[in-house]
Design a protein around this motif. Sequence first.
Motif, PDB file in Angstrom:
ATOM      1  N   PHE A   1      -5.050   2.111  -0.456  1.00 41.44           N
ATOM      2  CA  PHE A   1      -4.220   2.334  -1.647  1.00 41.44           C
ATOM      3  C   PHE A   1      -4.572   1.352  -2.763  1.00 41.44           C
ATOM      4  O   PHE A   1      -4.652   1.725  -3.935  1.00 41.44           O
ATOM      5  N   ALA A   2      -4.812   0.085  -2.382  1.00 46.28           N
ATOM      6  CA  ALA A   2      -5.145  -0.929  -3.386  1.00 46.28           C
ATOM      7  C   ALA A   2      -6.468  -0.600  -4.075  1.00 46.28           C
ATOM      8  O   ALA A   2      -6.575  -0.705  -5.305  1.00 46.28           O
ATOM      9  N   TYR A   3      -7.475  -0.175  -3.317  1.00 43.93           N
ATOM     10  CA  TYR A   3      -8.762   0.157  -3.920  1.00 43.93           C
ATOM     11  C   TYR A   3      -8.697   1.433  -4.746  1.00 43.93           C
ATOM     12  O   TYR A   3      -9.383   1.547  -5.754  1.00 43.93           O
ATOM     13  N   THR A   4      -7.882   2.393  -4.341  1.00 37.41           N
ATOM     14  CA  THR A   4      -7.774   3.613  -5.140  1.00 37.41           C
ATOM     15  C   THR A   4      -7.032   3.354  -6.442  1.00 37.41           C
ATOM     16  O   THR A   4      -7.200   4.094  -7.403  1.00 37.41           O
ATOM     17  N   CYS A   5      -6.237   2.310  -6.493  1.00 39.51           N
ATOM     18  CA  CYS A   5      -5.597   1.939  -7.760  1.00 39.51           C
ATOM     19  C   CYS A   5      -6.505   1.040  -8.600  1.00 39.51           C
ATOM     20  O   CYS A   5      -6.547   1.154  -9.820  1.00 39.51           O
ATOM     21  N   TYR A   6      -7.229   0.135  -7.933  1.00 37.34           N
ATOM     22  CA  TYR A   6      -8.020  -0.859  -8.653  1.00 37.34           C
ATOM     23  C   TYR A   6      -9.290  -0.274  -9.262  1.00 37.34           C
ATOM     24  O   TYR A   6      -9.596  -0.531 -10.432  1.00 37.34           O
ATOM     25  N   LEU A   7     -10.027   0.497  -8.524  1.00 42.29           N
ATOM     26  CA  LEU A   7     -11.339   0.963  -8.982  1.00 42.29           C
ATOM     27  C   LEU A   7     -11.280   1.849 -10.225  1.00 42.29           C
ATOM     28  O   LEU A   7     -12.097   1.667 -11.128  1.00 42.29           O
TER      29      LEU A   7
ATOM     30  N   LYS B   1      -1.219  -0.288   9.122  1.00 45.03           N
ATOM     31  CA  LYS B   1      -0.543  -0.513   7.846  1.00 45.03           C
ATOM     32  C   LYS B   1      -1.457  -1.246   6.857  1.00 45.03           C
ATOM     33  O   LYS B   1      -1.487  -0.918   5.667  1.00 45.03           O
ATOM     34  N   ASP B   2      -2.206  -2.220   7.372  1.00 42.96           N
ATOM     35  CA  ASP B   2      -3.123  -2.965   6.504  1.00 42.96           C
ATOM     36  C   ASP B   2      -4.238  -2.071   5.967  1.00 42.96           C
ATOM     37  O   ASP B   2      -4.634  -2.201   4.799  1.00 42.96           O
ATOM     38  N   LEU B   3      -4.727  -1.174   6.782  1.00 41.09           N
ATOM     39  CA  LEU B   3      -5.781  -0.261   6.357  1.00 41.09           C
ATOM     40  C   LEU B   3      -5.280   0.666   5.244  1.00 41.09           C
ATOM     41  O   LEU B   3      -5.958   0.859   4.229  1.00 41.09           O
ATOM     42  N   ILE B   4      -4.105   1.219   5.424  1.00 40.84           N
ATOM     43  CA  ILE B   4      -3.517   2.097   4.406  1.00 40.84           C
ATOM     44  C   ILE B   4      -3.268   1.321   3.114  1.00 40.84           C
ATOM     45  O   ILE B   4      -3.529   1.817   2.017  1.00 40.84           O
ATOM     46  N   LEU B   5      -2.794   0.097   3.251  1.00 44.32           N
ATOM     47  CA  LEU B   5      -2.538  -0.736   2.074  1.00 44.32           C
ATOM     48  C   LEU B   5      -3.835  -1.058   1.327  1.00 44.32           C
ATOM     49  O   LEU B   5      -3.884  -1.008   0.094  1.00 44.32           O
TER      50      LEU B   5
END
Length: 65
Positions: free
Chosen positions: A9-15, A2-6
């Motif tokens: 997802f966070a990097y694909t939104c942030y970058l 779950k942490d890996l997926i999160l």
Amino acid sequence: MKDLILKIFAYTCYLPFQFMFSYVVGPILGAILLVGGLGVLMLILGYEDGVKVFRQEWRESAALI
């Protein structure tokens, strides 16, 4: 897992937003603030000390508009 997926997802939104601000919004904002700052300076100095001097220096420097 779950942490890996999160994190993914966070990097694909942030970058993409970081890229957009750094290379698109940043220069546009800089240009707007530069022109606005010169406008406020001309307003404070007035026509004789601001606009006339700026136009004279602009002509003497042979800068292209």
